[in-house]
Design a protein around this motif. Structure first.
Motif, PDB file in Angstrom:
ATOM      1  N   GLY A   1       0.801  -1.224   0.000  1.00 47.58           N
ATOM      2  CA  GLY A   1       0.000   0.000   0.000  1.00 47.58           C
ATOM      3  C   GLY A   1       0.832   1.271   0.000  1.00 47.58           C
ATOM      4  O   GLY A   1       0.472   2.275  -0.613  1.00 47.58           O
ATOM      5  N   LYS A   2       1.982   1.213   0.690  1.00 46.00           N
ATOM      6  CA  LYS A   2       2.850   2.389   0.785  1.00 46.00           C
ATOM      7  C   LYS A   2       3.393   2.763  -0.594  1.00 46.00           C
ATOM      8  O   LYS A   2       3.366   3.922  -1.007  1.00 46.00           O
TER       9      LYS A   2
ATOM     10  N   MET B   1       1.757  -1.716   4.456  1.00 41.56           N
ATOM     11  CA  MET B   1       0.474  -1.011   4.526  1.00 41.56           C
ATOM     12  C   MET B   1      -0.552  -1.795   3.717  1.00 41.56           C
ATOM     13  O   MET B   1      -0.287  -2.160   2.579  1.00 41.56           O
ATOM     14  N   SER B   2      -1.704  -2.071   4.339  1.00 37.53           N
ATOM     15  CA  SER B   2      -2.724  -2.859   3.633  1.00 37.53           C
ATOM     16  C   SER B   2      -3.424  -2.006   2.578  1.00 37.53           C
ATOM     17  O   SER B   2      -3.357  -0.773   2.607  1.00 37.53           O
TER      18      SER B   2
ATOM     19  N   GLU C   1      -5.860   0.444   4.230  1.00 37.55           N
ATOM     20  CA  GLU C   1      -5.226   1.645   4.803  1.00 37.55           C
ATOM     21  C   GLU C   1      -4.888   2.631   3.692  1.00 37.55           C
ATOM     22  O   GLU C   1      -5.100   3.839   3.823  1.00 37.55           O
ATOM     23  N   ALA C   2      -4.373   2.091   2.579  1.00 37.13           N
ATOM     24  CA  ALA C   2      -4.033   2.960   1.441  1.00 37.13           C
ATOM     25  C   ALA C   2      -5.295   3.591   0.859  1.00 37.13           C
ATOM     26  O   ALA C   2      -5.320   4.787   0.549  1.00 37.13           O
TER      27      ALA C   2
ATOM     28  N   GLU D   1      -8.016   4.292   2.425  1.00 37.06           N
ATOM     29  CA  GLU D   1      -8.480   5.337   3.349  1.00 37.06           C
ATOM     30  C   GLU D   1      -7.713   6.643   3.102  1.00 37.06           C
ATOM     31  O   GLU D   1      -8.265   7.723   3.164  1.00 37.06           O
ATOM     32  N   GLN D   2      -6.416   6.498   2.788  1.00 41.61           N
ATOM     33  CA  GLN D   2      -5.612   7.700   2.532  1.00 41.61           C
ATOM     34  C   GLN D   2      -5.930   8.331   1.180  1.00 41.61           C
ATOM     35  O   GLN D   2      -5.709   9.519   0.973  1.00 41.61           O
TER      36      GLN D   2
ATOM     37  N   TYR E   1     -14.057  -6.382   6.201  1.00 42.76           N
ATOM     38  CA  TYR E   1     -13.212  -5.738   5.192  1.00 42.76           C
ATOM     39  C   TYR E   1     -14.072  -4.922   4.231  1.00 42.76           C
ATOM     40  O   TYR E   1     -13.757  -3.804   3.878  1.00 42.76           O
TER      41      TYR E   1
ATOM     42  N   ARG F   1     -15.396  -1.767   5.769  1.00 41.20           N
ATOM     43  CA  ARG F   1     -14.324  -0.765   5.914  1.00 41.20           C
ATOM     44  C   ARG F   1     -14.003  -0.148   4.537  1.00 41.20           C
ATOM     45  O   ARG F   1     -13.764   1.052   4.429  1.00 41.20           O
TER      46      ARG F   1
ATOM     47  N   ALA G   1     -14.237   3.736   3.211  1.00 34.70           N
ATOM     48  CA  ALA G   1     -13.092   4.409   2.567  1.00 34.70           C
ATOM     49  C   ALA G   1     -13.474   4.929   1.187  1.00 34.70           C
ATOM     50  O   ALA G   1     -12.673   5.560   0.505  1.00 34.70           O
TER      51      ALA G   1
END
Length: 199
Positions: free
Chosen positions: A36-37, A60-61, A64-65, A67-68, A87, A90, A94
């Motif tokens: 993800g990063k 990073m999952s 999470e990515a 969400e960003q 999942y 969530r 996102a």
């Protein structure tokens, strides 16, 4: 031309997805990431239309990515083996444009990308059934107590924070365990996390 970044930690799957999508006349894979990063970096660099992401990746999952990336204008498509309600919920929060399962036929991916570009949302049908059947059985107060337990607070701290007696907290906890059909606090927390019930 639809520009795409793919994030997938399995190199073979990543390569195969890239090849498949590059065969489409209207698509071009501009970047490939292993987590993800890296995906976030590539999205910044190339400003693609679409970012396809696996969920469980190192560092990073995909969630999470995603969400960003919310609100950036990049359309996120989750492509995973996991048909888990938590999942999925969530991912919905996102703001992902699509949630697809890896066992879908490959041509479905390209048509889903086109649908997403046309402003539609695409979700695996088996997940839609789960979302409506999985209601959280806990009351607002019980949810509050469980979230404090998950934050590592003990019975006395929870009682102080909610201005109730320690005995009342213990009653809440036994009701929570009963409703979730689990035997201890840790199972209650992990089940709630998996189902996406925590705020």
């Amino acid at each position: 031309m639809i520009q795409i970044v793919i994030a997938e930690d399995q190199r073979m799957v990543l390569g195969a997805l890239g090849l498949l999508l590059n065969l489409e006349d209207d698509m071009e894979v501009v970047g490939k990431a292993g987590n993800g990063k890296e995906a976030l970096t590539l999205v910044q660099q190339y400003e693609p239309d679409v970012c396809i992401m696996d969920i469980e990746m190192p560092e990073m999952s995909g969630l999470e990515a995603a969400e960003q990336l919310k609100g950036t204008g990049v359309k996120v498509i989750i492509l995973t083996t996991f048909a888990r309600t938590g999942y999925f919920q969530r991912a919905l929060k996102a703001g992902v444009s699509a949630y697809l399962l890896k066992d879908s036929p490959s041509e479905e991916l390209a048509s889903s990308i086109r649908s997403v570009m046309a402003g539609r949302r695409v979700y695996a049908p088996e997940l839609m059934d789960d979302v409506y059947s999985e209601e959280n059985p806990l009351t607002e107060r019980e949810k509050e107590v469980l979230e404090l337990v998950a934050d590592g607070k003990n019975t006395k701290e929870i009682a102080d924070q909610l201005s109730i007696k320690a005995g009342t907290v213990r009653n809440y906890i036994s009701t929570i365990l009963e409703k979730l059909e689990v035997t201890n606090r840790i199972e209650a927390i992990s089940q709630s996390k998996e189902k996406g019930w925590f705020k």
